[in-house]
Design a protein around this motif. Structure first.
Motif, PDB file in Angstrom:
ATOM      1  N   PRO B   8      42.085  42.612  43.535  1.00 15.29           N
ATOM      2  CA  PRO B   8      41.407  42.530  42.239  1.00 15.29           C
ATOM      3  C   PRO B   8      40.054  43.238  42.269  1.00 15.29           C
ATOM      4  O   PRO B   8      39.590  43.632  43.331  1.00 15.29           O
ATOM      5  N   SER B   9      39.444  43.379  41.119  1.00 16.45           N
ATOM      6  CA  SER B   9      38.114  43.994  41.075  1.00 16.45           C
ATOM      7  C   SER B   9      37.035  42.953  41.401  1.00 16.45           C
ATOM      8  O   SER B   9      35.974  43.293  41.927  1.00 16.45           O
ATOM      9  N   ARG B  10      37.318  41.710  41.044  1.00 16.01           N
ATOM     10  CA  ARG B  10      36.401  40.615  41.366  1.00 16.01           C
ATOM     11  C   ARG B  10      37.218  39.403  41.753  1.00 16.01           C
ATOM     12  O   ARG B  10      38.268  39.155  41.164  1.00 16.01           O
ATOM     13  N   VAL B  11      36.731  38.665  42.711  1.00 15.01           N
ATOM     14  CA  VAL B  11      37.396  37.421  43.074  1.00 15.01           C
ATOM     15  C   VAL B  11      36.361  36.424  43.571  1.00 15.01           C
ATOM     16  O   VAL B  11      35.424  36.792  44.293  1.00 15.01           O
ATOM     17  N   ILE B  12      36.543  35.197  43.113  1.00 17.79           N
ATOM     18  CA  ILE B  12      35.713  34.084  43.582  1.00 17.79           C
ATOM     19  C   ILE B  12      36.640  33.099  44.264  1.00 17.79           C
ATOM     20  O   ILE B  12      37.668  32.719  43.694  1.00 17.79           O
ATOM     21  N   CYS B  13      36.306  32.711  45.464  1.00 19.65           N
ATOM     22  CA  CYS B  13      37.165  31.760  46.162  1.00 19.65           C
ATOM     23  C   CYS B  13      36.298  30.705  46.843  1.00 19.65           C
ATOM     24  O   CYS B  13      35.097  30.884  47.045  1.00 19.65           O
TER      25      CYS B  13
END
Lengths: 110, 116
Positions: B8-13
């Motif tokens: 993805p272009s952005r990911v928060i985990c």
């Protein structure tokens, strides 16, 4: 790790002005010097690959020169336009990997 | 030609989970793919180089068990950040070359990873 430096870190110019910035790299064991244009949220776009001392390359209003003996390359933009606003990266290529500078962030003010 | 996508272009985990980032060459076969990491105000730093069908070569200081790289086909490489921690938060960007070695590189747009 090879040291590749770019200056200035950022600059703001008025539309229509011409500008230039510098990439410095090790002068020994030169293989290739790459310039990229990188707009926010997009992929870095290859501008030039330079391999010979004294190389001059041109693409529209953008040109670049190379001095491998003293270890620097200049990127010139003639008559800057707002769409030229981007970060300009240089990379020293060894054939096995690229070593990047931190980039010059250019903002062209309409 | 020579278009590379990254997802993805952005990911928060959350801390402790794993994240997979995909890098695809859309209109050419990528013999070699590269993964870079960029910290704020720093240059792109090479993490690893992978050739299709071979194990990736990691740069010094990059933990291969933490950053798993797979280059199973000529158009796809993946980077998996395993058991992510906040210090893994960074910008990750891939590039691809039609040739073996680093004579040309076409870049994806990058992935911003934030680990909470």
């Amino acid at each position: 790790i090879l040291n590749v430096e770019q200056s200035p870190q950022s600059l703001h110019v008025q539309e229509g002005d011409s500008t230039n910035f510098t990439c410095s790299f090790p002068s020994s064991n030169f293989y290739a010097l790459h310039w990229y244009r990188w707009e926010t949220a997009k992929s870095p776009e290859a501008l030039f690959v330079m391999t010979l001392n004294g190389d001059e390359k041109k693409k529209g209003r953008i040109s670049a020169t190379l001095n491998t003996k003293e270890g620097y390359s200049y990127l010139y933009i003639k008559g800057s336009q707002p769409e030229d606003s981007a970060t300009y990266l240089c990379a020293f290529g060894t054939g096995n990997q690229f070593y990047f500078g931190t980039g010059t962030s250019l903002t062209v003010i309409p | 030609g020579a278009v590379v996508s990254q997802h993805p272009s952005r990911v928060i985990c959350k801390s402790g989970t794993s994240v997979k980032i995909e890098c695809r060459s859309l209109d050419f076969q990528a013999t070699t793919m590269f993964w870079y990491r960029q910290f704020p105000k720093q240059s792109l730093m090479l993490m690893a180089t992978s050739n299709e069908g071979s194990k990736a070569t990691y740069e010094q200081g990059v933990e291969k068990d933490k950053f798993l790289i797979n280059h199973a086909s000529l158009t796809l490489s993946t980077l998996t950040v395993t058991s992510a921690h906040p210090e893994d938060s960074s910008f990750y960007i891939c590039s691809a070359s039609r040739l073996a070695g680093a004579y040309e590189q076409y870049f994806g747009p990058g992935t911003r990873l934030t680990v909470t």
